[in-house]
Design a protein around this motif. Structure first.
Motif, PDB file in Angstrom:
ATOM      1  N   LEU A 344       0.833  -1.204   0.000  1.00 24.76           N
ATOM      2  CA  LEU A 344       0.000   0.000   0.000  1.00 24.76           C
ATOM      3  C   LEU A 344       0.870   1.258   0.000  1.00 24.76           C
ATOM      4  O   LEU A 344       0.651   2.191  -0.775  1.00 24.76           O
ATOM      5  CB  LEU A 344      -0.859  -0.035   1.263  1.00 24.76           C
ATOM      6  N   LEU A 345       1.871   1.233   0.861  1.00 25.84           N
ATOM      7  CA  LEU A 345       2.789   2.367   0.963  1.00 25.84           C
ATOM      8  C   LEU A 345       3.473   2.612  -0.369  1.00 25.84           C
ATOM      9  O   LEU A 345       3.579   3.749  -0.834  1.00 25.84           O
ATOM     10  CB  LEU A 345       3.876   2.018   1.973  1.00 25.84           C
ATOM     11  N   LEU A 346       3.930   1.524  -0.979  1.00 25.36           N
ATOM     12  CA  LEU A 346       4.658   1.663  -2.243  1.00 25.36           C
ATOM     13  C   LEU A 346       3.706   2.080  -3.348  1.00 25.36           C
ATOM     14  O   LEU A 346       4.055   2.885  -4.204  1.00 25.36           O
ATOM     15  CB  LEU A 346       5.352   0.351  -2.589  1.00 25.36           C
ATOM     16  N   GLN A 432      19.879  -4.022  -8.139  1.00 29.89           N
ATOM     17  CA  GLN A 432      20.122  -2.595  -7.933  1.00 29.89           C
ATOM     18  C   GLN A 432      18.840  -1.803  -8.199  1.00 29.89           C
ATOM     19  O   GLN A 432      18.083  -2.138  -9.106  1.00 29.89           O
ATOM     20  CB  GLN A 432      21.229  -2.111  -8.869  1.00 29.89           C
ATOM     21  N   PRO A 433      18.595  -0.739  -7.436  1.00 31.61           N
ATOM     22  CA  PRO A 433      17.376   0.048  -7.641  1.00 31.61           C
ATOM     23  C   PRO A 433      17.492   0.971  -8.851  1.00 31.61           C
ATOM     24  O   PRO A 433      18.594   1.297  -9.294  1.00 31.61           O
ATOM     25  CB  PRO A 433      17.291   0.874  -6.357  1.00 31.61           C
ATOM     26  N   ALA A 434      16.325   1.381  -9.350  1.00 28.01           N
ATOM     27  CA  ALA A 434      16.314   2.377 -10.412  1.00 28.01           C
ATOM     28  C   ALA A 434      16.589   3.745  -9.787  1.00 28.01           C
ATOM     29  O   ALA A 434      16.492   3.916  -8.575  1.00 28.01           O
ATOM     30  CB  ALA A 434      14.960   2.360 -11.103  1.00 28.01           C
ATOM     31  N   GLU A 435      16.938   4.698 -10.641  1.00 26.91           N
ATOM     32  CA  GLU A 435      17.200   6.052 -10.148  1.00 26.91           C
ATOM     33  C   GLU A 435      15.949   6.649  -9.496  1.00 26.91           C
ATOM     34  O   GLU A 435      14.859   6.553 -10.038  1.00 26.91           O
ATOM     35  CB  GLU A 435      17.616   6.950 -11.322  1.00 26.91           C
ATOM     36  N   GLY A 436      16.125   7.216  -8.359  1.00 21.97           N
ATOM     37  CA  GLY A 436      15.060   8.000  -7.745  1.00 21.97           C
ATOM     38  C   GLY A 436      13.847   7.218  -7.291  1.00 21.97           C
ATOM     39  O   GLY A 436      12.794   7.787  -7.033  1.00 21.97           O
ATOM     40  N   ALA A 437      13.982   5.877  -7.200  1.00 19.26           N
ATOM     41  CA  ALA A 437      12.827   5.093  -6.789  1.00 19.26           C
ATOM     42  C   ALA A 437      12.626   5.180  -5.284  1.00 19.26           C
ATOM     43  O   ALA A 437      13.548   5.508  -4.542  1.00 19.26           O
ATOM     44  CB  ALA A 437      13.028   3.643  -7.210  1.00 19.26           C
ATOM     45  N   PHE A 438      11.425   4.863  -4.852  1.00 17.27           N
ATOM     46  CA  PHE A 438      11.085   4.698  -3.442  1.00 17.27           C
ATOM     47  C   PHE A 438      11.292   5.951  -2.604  1.00 17.27           C
ATOM     48  O   PHE A 438      11.786   5.888  -1.483  1.00 17.27           O
ATOM     49  CB  PHE A 438      11.899   3.562  -2.808  1.00 17.27           C
TER      50      PHE A 438
END
Lengths: 479, 493
Positions: A344-346, A432-438
């Motif tokens: 939900l948060l995401l 690895q995360p994407a740029e600017g995620a989360f």
């Protein structure tokens, strides 16, 4: 001949009456023009749920309407679980609902009505009451599933759930009519008496099977699970979270009542069916989930697997088995609510429902990922988390009743199922995360829910004593 | 005391999680905690009564009394060496990761400390459920260590490791539950005295076997090991080879033999057969490896084959040799993985073909590497010689044919490890990267120094080590010889 009045004992129904009145009041309130009404409605709904929980704790055991409505320790325990689940889901969805413009007030009304239906099911002492509760709950959830009116998937979810759910209700009703036809009563205790004396006809057994099928649909036990993935995926996430917990508890409460109070004489007939349902659910939950790429679909299959474990505990037919069912349900609520709180948060932060979208969560939001990992490992049944204790008791009960092959099937499917829970951990930590995620803010309600559910995972995993004695006390009456 | 040794590292991990946000400070703190744990565990030795086979340092607390589940801890001569091995290797592992782990250092340290806690707990647990909880819990940190800090195929390796081990373990769970339900308690010492029918023992043995065989690993369920080793970071490989593999063999010693003696005797041919395949076949496989780490990994499978032969020889020489050989293997294979790590940190490759002539540029390293290579080959004067000779002696007493086939494994073992050493260390320097390598730093030397001491100490004077577990092994053999089936329990010695 004097007309005998049924004993009307409204005190036993106080929690239900409270929820019903509250729902109606909130319905009136939500018709207003107040811009802040959503917040008020939500606060009142929450307060009502807490008050109903308090009432549930203090109400005395008893029955009303000549045994149609029963309050016993089991009913109270199941109602408490339902109130707890509803309260947590309402609380954690507050921000999400505002975001999605759900907070007109009707949403909470439907939630409360579904809760009311579930509570009536837990207390039903009669097939007609059971059916009424079930329909109230189901209809409210159909509406909730389609809440996002402008979204095709949400509409599809609601419609699909409605059509298939009505089918299941039809089965249930047909089964009830067969039972009534052969025993002459719809009262659970009356049916039990009739069956324990008289001859058991094929029609009766058909009736039992139909009733069982209708119930299995509600808990999404395989092979009656087909609707679950689509509906879980299409419904708004706050509804999915609700759907994952409330109907399951309510339907399991009803299954307990029907099978153990109305049909104990037919145990040799329905128990193999139950075992079949358990194994099928375990298999579907473990294997079909592997291919899923959408986290809500995956959790739908995961819940099917959990239902398999719960059914396995039920088929043991020992005190330990019944106890493990209640304990597992309690643990399941916290695992599900925790996992859905994170989804939900995401969602709110614009992260999609694909499992791939969780890439690198562990790098960007270590605490959130740690909690999600906790819930996933717990669902997979890895100690020292609560989910393991739930499974441990189910297996203990199965072994105790000599159901070795079922227990072995259970553990093997749980090992297979571990794979897809690990996949989520893998995406969160190994990629690895994407740029600017989360980049979202955690509001207070999210923090509170996650803290509570996370702590429960550890506490019940390490010190399950209190949970077990509570669940043991709630099922004493069935032994 | 045991709880302190067990949970101190976990407490340290919590402190890092909550209070230490600086990588450097966290490293020093973690190393400090693991050293303190080691020092405390040494006090277990000084307080240990060598004359008895009883469990010592007993602790008991209520957990789930309705079902006979309790928090029970204690060590005897069989488990104590493994506790010490764990606390001994963990500081070395942390020191080995000092430079090579650069990302997410705090999480790495937490995972490692948690792992130490769970593993020590497995060796101390005297309650079957507690044992299982710790046994499984250990998977989580190891999964993360391989998956987050591992090599290019780490995801595959981590999942394979986890699922293989889990699939084995869950069958053990059913066996544990059946046993506990039958015996009305989950206390391990109490279960050793419960009479069990033969067919029940056979089923239970198979359930436990599924888990232990994967962990050892025995052929043919060893295939997770090369992957996990190759992809794990150096310290992960050290802990995996040094300690986690011992958990499986420890399981045989602690549970299968004393609780299920009849089934254990019944399955001797199976164990011997699988072990011999492991000894000979995986030694041949190791001969063909191009990757240094994979070679050492396969050598582990081969060496653990010896260990299982020794255990199921069921005589003093065999079992004592197995326990000693497990300690030896923990030291030697740990050291070999460290040695591979040293050159990997410099060259970022583990292909044997990329090396050659290392002795010219790294003389100190070459000498140290040689010692461990020879120790792995079982040269007299090193620790492995003592263990292997005892195992072969035991095997010879139990079954001559097995001993003869197993002995050929020694020859193959010498072949692959010496050939590897020749290709890496000797010859002319052909690659420029090799020429640029620097010899051991002080930190790296410090890693090897304690291991070197142990190699020669056990090699020349194994007496004190054998004495630790002698009484317990004798007791175990009596238990393993008991005929438990039937109402009358007749002891046959």
């Amino acid at each position: 001949m004097p007309v005998q009045m049924p004993d009307i004992n409204l005190v036993t129904m106080l929690p239900e009456i409270l929820i019903a009145i509250l729902g109606l009041v909130l319905l009136l309130m939500s018709a207003g023009q107040d811009a802040e009404r959503g917040r008020k409605v939500n606060a009142m709904a929450l307060a009502g749920v807490i008050a109903a929980a308090a009432l549930t704790v203090v109400t005395a055991n008893g029955s009303s309407f000549g045994g149609f409505f029963v309050v016993d320790p089991f009913a109270r325990a199941m109602k408490l679980l339902m109130l707890l689940a509803t309260g947590m889901v309402l609380y954690m969805s507050m921000e999400y609902m505002r975001d999605q413009k759900f907070d007109g007030g009707e949403y909470q009304v439907m939630t409360l009505m579904a809760l009311l239906g579930g509570m009536i099911m837990a207390s039903a002492g009669d097939f007609v009451v059971l059916y009424m509760g079930l329909e109230l709950m189901s209809l409210s959830i159909y509406v909730l599933a389609a809440w996002r009116r402008d979204d095709v998937r949400s509409n599809e979810a609601g419609l699909k759930y409605f059509v298939l759910g009505s089918m299941a209700s039809g089965f249930l009703l047909y089964g009830i009519s067969l039972i009534y036809g052969t025993t002459g009563t719809t009262l659970f205790t009356g049916v039990a008496t009739a069956l324990s004396h008289g001859h058991i006809s094929t029609a009766t057994i058909m009736g039992v099977v139909m009733v069982l099928a209708g119930m299995s649909f509600k808990v999404a036990a395989a092979p009656f699970h087909m609707w679950a993935p689509d509906v879980y995926e299409g419904a708004p996430t706050s509804v999915t979270a609700f759907m994952a917990v409330l109907p399951k508890i309510a339907a399991f409460a009803a299954i307990f009542r029907v099978l153990l109070i109305a049909f104990p004489a037919l145990q040799s007939h329905w128990n193999p069916l139950l075992q079949l349902l358990a194994v099928a659910s375990l298999a579907v939950g473990a294997i079909a989930a592997i291919g899923q790429t959408n986290i809500k679909r995956m959790l739908a299959y995961s819940s099917i697997g959990h239902v398999g474990f719960i059914l396995l505990g039920l088929t043991a037919h020992t005190g330990l088995g019944y106890q493990s069912v209640v304990a597992y349900l309690a643990i399941y609520i916290f695992m599900s609510v925790g996992a859905f709180a994170i989804i939900l948060l995401l969602n709110k932060a614009g992260v999609g429902d694909e499992i791939e979208d969780y890439k690198g969560l562990g790098h960007k939001r270590p605490m959130l990922a740690l909690l999600m990992a906790l819930f996933m490992f717990s669902m997979a049944g890895i100690p020292p988390l609560a989910g393991f204790m739930g499974k441990l008791y189910v297996f203990m009960a199965a072994v105790q009743s000599g159901m070795m092959m079922l227990a072995v099937a259970g553990v093997l499917f749980s090992a297979i199922g571990a794979f897809y829970y690990l996949r989520i951990v893998k995406f969160m930590y190994f990629d690895q995360p994407a740029e600017g995620a989360f980049g979202m803010e955690l509001d207070f309600s999210a923090r509170a829910i996650l803290t509570v559910t996370g702590v429960v995972m550890l506490v019940w995993g390490l010190f399950p004593g209190a949970l077990l004695s509570w669940s043991g006390a709630s099922v004493k009456m069935f032994q | 005391m045991l709880s302190l040794v067990t949970f101190l590292p976990l407490a340290g991990a919590l402190v890092i999680l909550l209070a230490i946000h600086n990588d450097k400070a966290a490293k020093s703190f973690a190393l400090g905690i693991s050293l303190v744990t080691f020092v405390i565990s040494l006090r277990l030795i000084t307080g240990f009564d060598l004359g008895t086979a009883n469990f010592q340092f007993l602790e008991e607390a209520k957990w789930l009394p309705e079902y006979g589940i309790a928090y029970r801890m204690g060590v005897d001569g069989i488990s104590l060496p493994f506790v010490l091995l764990t606390t001994f290797l963990t500081p070395i592992c942390l020191l080995a990761s000092w430079v090579s782990i650069q990302v997410r250092v705090r999480e790495y340290l937490m995972a490692f400390l948690a792992l130490e806690s769970f593993v020590v707990g497995v060796f101390c647990a005297l309650d079957f459920i507690l044992f299982y909880v710790l046994w499984e819990a250990m998977l989580i940190p190891m999964f993360l260590i391989i998956g987050v800090w591992g090599g290019p195929r780490r995801v595959y390796a981590a999942l394979k490791f986890f699922l293989y081990t889990l699939a084995g373990s869950v069958l053990m769970l059913i066996a544990i539950l059946a046993l506990g339900y039958h015996g009305k308690t989950f206390s391990i010492p109490a279960l050793m005295d419960v009479p069990l029918s033969f067919s029940f023992q056979v089923w239970l043995f198979l359930g436990l076997f599924a888990s232990f065989a994967v962990k050892v690993p025995m052929w043919p369920v060893h295939t997770w090991l090369p992957d996990a080793h190759v992809e794990a970071p150096t310290a992960g490989s050290v802990i995996l080879a040094g300690i986690l593999l011992k958990m499986g063999a420890y399981g045989f010693l602690r549970f299968s033999l004393p609780i299920l003696p009849d089934a254990s005797r019944f399955f001797i041919p199976l164990i011997f057969g699988l072990s011999l395949v492991a000894v000979v076949y995986t030694a041949l496989v190791a001969l063909m490896q191009k990757d240094l780490k994979k070679l050492v990994a396969y050598s582990s499978v081969s060496h653990m084959g010896f260990v299982t032969i020794g255990i199921f020889a069921m005589n003093t020489q065999g079992v004592e040799g197995s326990i000693l050989q497990m300690i030896n293997h923990g030291i030697v294979s740990g050291a070999l993985f460290l040695a591979v790590g040293v050159v990997y940190d410099r060259m970022h490759t583990r292909e044997i073909a990329h090396f050659g002539g290392v002795a010219h540029v790294m003389p100190v390293y070459a000498v140290i590497f040689m010692v461990f290579t020879l120790a792995s080959a079982g040269l007299p004067g090193t620790n492995s010689f003592v263990g292997e000779i005892l195992i072969l002696l035991g095997a010879f007493l139990a079954n001559k044919a097995v001993a003869i086939v197993a002995a050929t494994g020694l020859v193959f073992g010498a072949a692959y490890i010496l050939w590897m050493f020749k290709r890496v260390v000797f010859g002319a320097v052909v690659h420029d990267e090799v020429r640029a390598m620097k010899d051991l730093s002080l930190r790296e030397f410090a890693l090897f120094a304690p291991l070197l001491v142990m190699v020669f100490w056990i090699g020349f004077y194994p007496g004190p080590f054998l004495k630790i577990f002698h009484a317990s092994v004798e007791h175990l053999l009596k238990q393993a010889a008991v005929v438990k089936t039937g109402a009358a329990m007749v002891a046959q010695f």
